[in-house]
Design a protein around this motif. Sequence first.
Motif, mmCIF file in Angstrom:
data_model
loop_
_atom_site.group_PDB
_atom_site.id
_atom_site.type_symbol
_atom_site.label_atom_id
_atom_site.label_comp_id
_atom_site.label_asym_id
_atom_site.label_seq_id
_atom_site.Cartn_x
_atom_site.Cartn_y
_atom_site.Cartn_z
ATOM 1 N N SER A 29 11.638 -10.496 4.556
ATOM 2 C CA SER A 29 12.630 -10.417 3.485
ATOM 3 C C SER A 29 12.425 -9.230 2.550
ATOM 4 O O SER A 29 13.351 -8.822 1.862
ATOM 5 N N VAL A 30 11.222 -8.627 2.518
ATOM 6 C CA VAL A 30 10.989 -7.487 1.628
ATOM 7 C C VAL A 30 11.201 -6.145 2.326
ATOM 8 O O VAL A 30 11.181 -5.102 1.673
ATOM 9 N N LEU A 31 11.409 -6.152 3.640
ATOM 10 C CA LEU A 31 11.669 -4.905 4.357
ATOM 11 C C LEU A 31 13.093 -4.449 4.088
ATOM 12 O O LEU A 31 13.990 -5.269 3.882
ATOM 13 N N PRO A 32 13.319 -3.147 4.095
ATOM 14 C CA PRO A 32 14.673 -2.643 3.863
ATOM 15 C C PRO A 32 15.647 -3.180 4.908
ATOM 16 O O PRO A 32 15.287 -3.338 6.086
ATOM 17 N N GLU A 33 16.861 -3.460 4.489
ATOM 18 C CA GLU A 33 17.881 -3.955 5.407
ATOM 19 C C GLU A 33 18.067 -2.930 6.525
ATOM 20 O O GLU A 33 18.064 -1.721 6.291
ATOM 21 N N GLY A 34 18.189 -3.399 7.742
ATOM 22 C CA GLY A 34 18.370 -2.519 8.888
ATOM 23 C C GLY A 34 17.071 -2.110 9.560
ATOM 24 O O GLY A 34 17.096 -1.397 10.565
ATOM 25 N N THR A 35 15.925 -2.539 9.021
ATOM 26 C CA THR A 35 14.645 -2.227 9.645
ATOM 27 C C THR A 35 14.590 -2.880 11.025
ATOM 28 O O THR A 35 14.875 -4.073 11.162
ATOM 29 N N LEU A 36 14.260 -2.105 12.039
ATOM 30 C CA LEU A 36 14.149 -2.654 13.392
ATOM 31 C C LEU A 36 12.811 -3.368 13.536
ATOM 32 O O LEU A 36 11.760 -2.807 13.218
ATOM 33 N N ILE A 37 12.884 -4.602 14.013
ATOM 34 C CA ILE A 37 11.678 -5.417 14.190
ATOM 35 C C ILE A 37 11.677 -5.941 15.619
ATOM 36 O O ILE A 37 12.634 -6.589 16.048
#
Length: 71
Positions: A28-36
């Motif tokens: 939830s703290v990663l920038p939106e759109g971060t590929l995981i």
Amino acid sequence: MNWKFTDKDNLVACRTLENGNVESCLVSVLPEGTLIEAADPVPEPTPAPTLVEQILASPADLAALKQALGL
């Protein structure tokens, strides 16, 4: 340095940094759109050998068991 999910609920991700350290955080703290990437599959449990299999695997143990039992 790709992010990878670490739990079955996809709440936590981690990545290995260039210096070899590992960084983890809540997704939830990663920038939106971060590929995981998907988490690694959980390995199937290895069944524990039965007592008979253990005894048959070692003739010396079988001989010692027979001697201990007076057979």
